[in-house]
Design a protein around this motif. Structure first.
Motif, PDB file in Angstrom:
ATOM      1  N   GLU A  21      18.685 -16.110  -2.062  1.00 32.98           N
ATOM      2  CA  GLU A  21      18.882 -17.210  -1.112  1.00 32.98           C
ATOM      3  C   GLU A  21      19.338 -16.684   0.247  1.00 32.98           C
ATOM      4  O   GLU A  21      20.020 -17.379   0.989  1.00 32.98           O
ATOM      5  CB  GLU A  21      19.897 -18.214  -1.665  1.00 32.98           C
ATOM      6  N   THR A  25      13.548 -13.259   5.021  1.00 30.40           N
ATOM      7  CA  THR A  25      12.793 -12.517   4.002  1.00 30.40           C
ATOM      8  C   THR A  25      13.125 -11.029   3.981  1.00 30.40           C
ATOM      9  O   THR A  25      13.024 -10.409   2.936  1.00 30.40           O
ATOM     10  CB  THR A  25      11.277 -12.699   4.191  1.00 30.40           C
ATOM     11  N   GLU A  48      14.921 -17.534 -10.022  1.00 33.71           N
ATOM     12  CA  GLU A  48      13.818 -17.974  -9.159  1.00 33.71           C
ATOM     13  C   GLU A  48      12.943 -18.994  -9.888  1.00 33.71           C
ATOM     14  O   GLU A  48      12.529 -19.989  -9.302  1.00 33.71           O
ATOM     15  CB  GLU A  48      12.994 -16.779  -8.681  1.00 33.71           C
ATOM     16  N   GLN A  52      13.382 -22.207  -7.176  1.00 30.83           N
ATOM     17  CA  GLN A  52      12.383 -22.439  -6.139  1.00 30.83           C
ATOM     18  C   GLN A  52      10.957 -22.082  -6.537  1.00 30.83           C
ATOM     19  O   GLN A  52      10.016 -22.576  -5.957  1.00 30.83           O
ATOM     20  CB  GLN A  52      12.782 -21.681  -4.864  1.00 30.83           C
ATOM     21  N   GLN A  53      10.796 -21.189  -7.474  1.00 35.10           N
ATOM     22  CA  GLN A  53       9.473 -20.788  -7.956  1.00 35.10           C
ATOM     23  C   GLN A  53       8.550 -20.351  -6.819  1.00 35.10           C
ATOM     24  O   GLN A  53       7.370 -20.703  -6.786  1.00 35.10           O
ATOM     25  CB  GLN A  53       8.834 -21.916  -8.765  1.00 35.10           C
ATOM     26  N   ARG A  54       9.091 -19.553  -5.901  1.00 32.74           N
ATOM     27  CA  ARG A  54       8.288 -19.049  -4.783  1.00 32.74           C
ATOM     28  C   ARG A  54       7.434 -17.886  -5.277  1.00 32.74           C
ATOM     29  O   ARG A  54       7.945 -16.865  -5.722  1.00 32.74           O
ATOM     30  CB  ARG A  54       9.200 -18.588  -3.638  1.00 32.74           C
ATOM     31  N   VAL A  55       6.134 -18.069  -5.201  1.00 32.64           N
ATOM     32  CA  VAL A  55       5.201 -17.059  -5.706  1.00 32.64           C
ATOM     33  C   VAL A  55       5.393 -15.701  -5.020  1.00 32.64           C
ATOM     34  O   VAL A  55       5.425 -14.670  -5.701  1.00 32.64           O
ATOM     35  CB  VAL A  55       3.740 -17.564  -5.603  1.00 32.64           C
ATOM     36  N   ILE A  57       8.060 -14.333  -3.832  1.00 39.57           N
ATOM     37  CA  ILE A  57       9.287 -13.721  -4.343  1.00 39.57           C
ATOM     38  C   ILE A  57       9.075 -13.251  -5.773  1.00 39.57           C
ATOM     39  O   ILE A  57       9.480 -12.145  -6.146  1.00 39.57           O
ATOM     40  CB  ILE A  57      10.473 -14.713  -4.266  1.00 39.57           C
TER      41      ILE A  57
END
Length: 75
Positions: A21, A25, A48, A52-55, A57
Motif C-alpha cells: 500500500e 509504484t 493482495e 485489491q487484486q491488482r494484476v 502487483i
C-alpha cells in the motif's frame, strides 16, 4: 543532527499492507524486491488477493517467487 544509531526496520518486519500500500509504484517494486523468503511472499500474495487484486502487483509477486525458487535451487 539525527541519531545515527537508529536502524531502519528490517524488511522482513514490514507487513503485507506496508509493502503493498505504498504511495507509489516504485516503493511497491522495491518492497517486493526485498522479500527474501517464501513465507513473506505468500503473505503478500494473500493480502493482495484479499484486498485489491491488482494484476500488475500479482505479476511482480509471481516474478519474485520464481527468483526465490531459483535461488533455492542454486544453493
Amino acid at each position: 543532527m539525527s541519531d545515527t544509531s537508529e536502524q531502519p526496520p528490517n524488511s522482513s518486519e514490514l507487513s503485507p499492507a506496508q509493502r503493498l500500500e505504498a504511495p507509489n509504484t516504485r516503493l511497491i517494486d522495491a518492497s517486493i524486491a526485498t522479500i527474501n523468503d517464501m513465507e513473506t511472499l505468500r503473505a503478500c500474495i494473500a493480502y493482495e488477493n484479499q484486498h485489491q487484486q491488482r494484476v500488475p502487483i500479482l505479476r511482480l509477486l509471481e516474478k519474485r517467487a520464481i527468483e526465490l525458487r531459483s535461488q533455492d535451487d542454486d544453493d
